[in-house]
Design a protein around this motif. Structure first.
Motif, PDB file in Angstrom:
ATOM      1  N   LEU A   1       0.821  -1.207   0.000  1.00 20.01           N
ATOM      2  CA  LEU A   1       0.000   0.000   0.000  1.00 20.01           C
ATOM      3  C   LEU A   1       0.855   1.256   0.000  1.00 20.01           C
ATOM      4  CD1 LEU A   1      -2.609  -1.169   2.663  1.00 20.01           C
ATOM      5  CD2 LEU A   1      -2.791  -1.325   0.174  1.00 20.01           C
ATOM      6  N   GLU A   2       1.994   1.204   0.648  1.00 16.09           N
ATOM      7  CA  GLU A   2       2.896   2.345   0.740  1.00 16.09           C
ATOM      8  C   GLU A   2       4.288   1.811   1.022  1.00 16.09           C
ATOM      9  OE1 GLU A   2       3.328   6.515   3.329  1.00 16.09           O
ATOM     10  OE2 GLU A   2       1.647   5.142   3.668  1.00 16.09           O
ATOM     11  N   PHE A   3       5.297   2.477   0.460  1.00 18.20           N
ATOM     12  CA  PHE A   3       6.658   2.014   0.719  1.00 18.20           C
ATOM     13  C   PHE A   3       7.645   3.150   0.510  1.00 18.20           C
ATOM     14  CE2 PHE A   3       6.520   1.636  -3.872  1.00 18.20           C
ATOM     15  CZ  PHE A   3       7.822   1.972  -4.263  1.00 18.20           C
ATOM     16  N   ASP A   4       8.831   2.945   1.067  1.00 19.86           N
ATOM     17  CA  ASP A   4       9.951   3.851   0.848  1.00 19.86           C
ATOM     18  C   ASP A   4      11.222   3.038   1.044  1.00 19.86           C
ATOM     19  OD1 ASP A   4      11.343   6.093   0.238  1.00 19.86           O
ATOM     20  OD2 ASP A   4      10.904   7.172   2.088  1.00 19.86           O
ATOM     21  N   ILE A   5      12.289   3.414   0.332  1.00 14.03           N
ATOM     22  CA  ILE A   5      13.558   2.702   0.415  1.00 14.03           C
ATOM     23  C   ILE A   5      14.666   3.693   0.713  1.00 14.03           C
ATOM     24  CG2 ILE A   5      15.255   1.301  -0.834  1.00 14.03           C
ATOM     25  CD1 ILE A   5      12.994   0.074  -2.417  1.00 14.03           C
ATOM     26  N   ALA A   6      15.459   3.385   1.717  1.00 19.26           N
ATOM     27  CA  ALA A   6      16.613   4.207   2.064  1.00 19.26           C
ATOM     28  C   ALA A   6      17.879   3.403   1.822  1.00 19.26           C
ATOM     29  CB  ALA A   6      16.545   4.648   3.526  1.00 19.26           C
ATOM     30  N   GLY A   7      18.899   4.061   1.288  1.00 21.16           N
ATOM     31  CA  GLY A   7      20.161   3.385   1.048  1.00 21.16           C
ATOM     32  C   GLY A   7      20.773   3.830  -0.259  1.00 21.16           C
ATOM     33  N   ASP A   8      21.990   3.403  -0.490  1.00 22.96           N
ATOM     34  CA  ASP A   8      22.643   3.696  -1.756  1.00 22.96           C
ATOM     35  C   ASP A   8      23.490   2.499  -2.154  1.00 22.96           C
ATOM     36  OD1 ASP A   8      24.968   3.795  -0.186  1.00 22.96           O
ATOM     37  OD2 ASP A   8      24.777   5.948   0.089  1.00 22.96           O
TER      38      ASP A   8
END
Length: 234
Positions: free
Chosen positions: A70-77
């Protein structure tokens, strides 16, 4: 107070913990489930934090195309990051957490996703009484295989040394499976100069594919290097 470190694998047609677009993609590997919990008691939505390694842009594309996300976010490189995902259902991991809550066991996060035979499995540590741990184990559904790796009195010291005797730079960051491979590699002379064994030899001893051992060693060395480079607390 007792603890149990176990590996759970799903078989007989049951979906494994990494099932889904991210788990099936060759471009992404789910390394661990850092946290997972229902949004509320009367809601079937869950939120989870997934530790990912691989093509993070591909992970975003897959999550955008997943109706349950339903909702997401990704942190990182680079090739390592963490995904926050809110989803409608959580499948076998949700069933597992329900059993743990029923028997009043505490989960020692994160849950590691590891290779187990022909599939993927969860490695986790739970804390509670002997009776609660035994009842939870007996309550697991058919199709879930339980392998008890360690069982004993709970040590609240988070800095307990996990290194093999004589190895430098002990670190608590390795999973039990990674620690087993590292100890074998160390004892067999993989880190001697010149090396006394090969990844193929280690794979034969553990009945694993050489490529799988190579991937594990890369992750082990990455974790140990990160732990060594991290500034020590004053």
């Amino acid at each position: 107070m007792r603890y149990a470190t176990v590996t759970l694998s799903w078989n007989d047609g049951h979906p494994d913990p990494s099932d889904g677009p991210l788990g099936r993609s060759e471009a992404i590997s789910i390394e661990a489930i850092r946290y997972l919990n229902p949004v509320s008691e009367d809601d079937d939505r869950y939120v989870e934090l997934l530790e990912l390694r691989g093509d993070l842009e591909r992970a975003r594309t897959l999550l955008e195309a997943t109706p349950e996300a339903l909702e997401f976010d990704i942190a990182g490189d680079g090739t390592h990051g963490v995904a926050y995902v809110q989803r409608r259902t959580v499948g076998p991991v949700g069933d597992l957490l329900s059993i743990l809550r029923t028997h009043e066991l505490v989960v020692d996060w994160p849950l590691s996703v590891v290779d187990a035979g022909s599939g993927r499995a969860l490695e986790l540590t739970v804390i509670g009484t002997d009776r609660a741990i035994q009842r939870a184990a007996a309550d697991l559904p058919d199709g879930v295989a339980l392998d008890v790796r360690r069982l004993g009195d709970y040590d609240p010291n988070p800095d307990r040394d996990t290194r093999p005797r004589g190895a430098p730079g002990g670190s608590p960051v390795l999973t039990d499976r990674q620690r087993e491979l590292f100890e074998l590699a160390w004892n067999e002379g993989y880190y001697e100069v010149p090396r006394q064994t090969t990844q193929r030899d280690l794979a034969d001893e553990l009945d694993l594919a050489a490529g799988t051992v190579g991937e594990h060693i890369q992750r082990i060395e990455s974790k140990l290097a990160a732990a060594y480079a991290r500034p020590r607390r004053q």
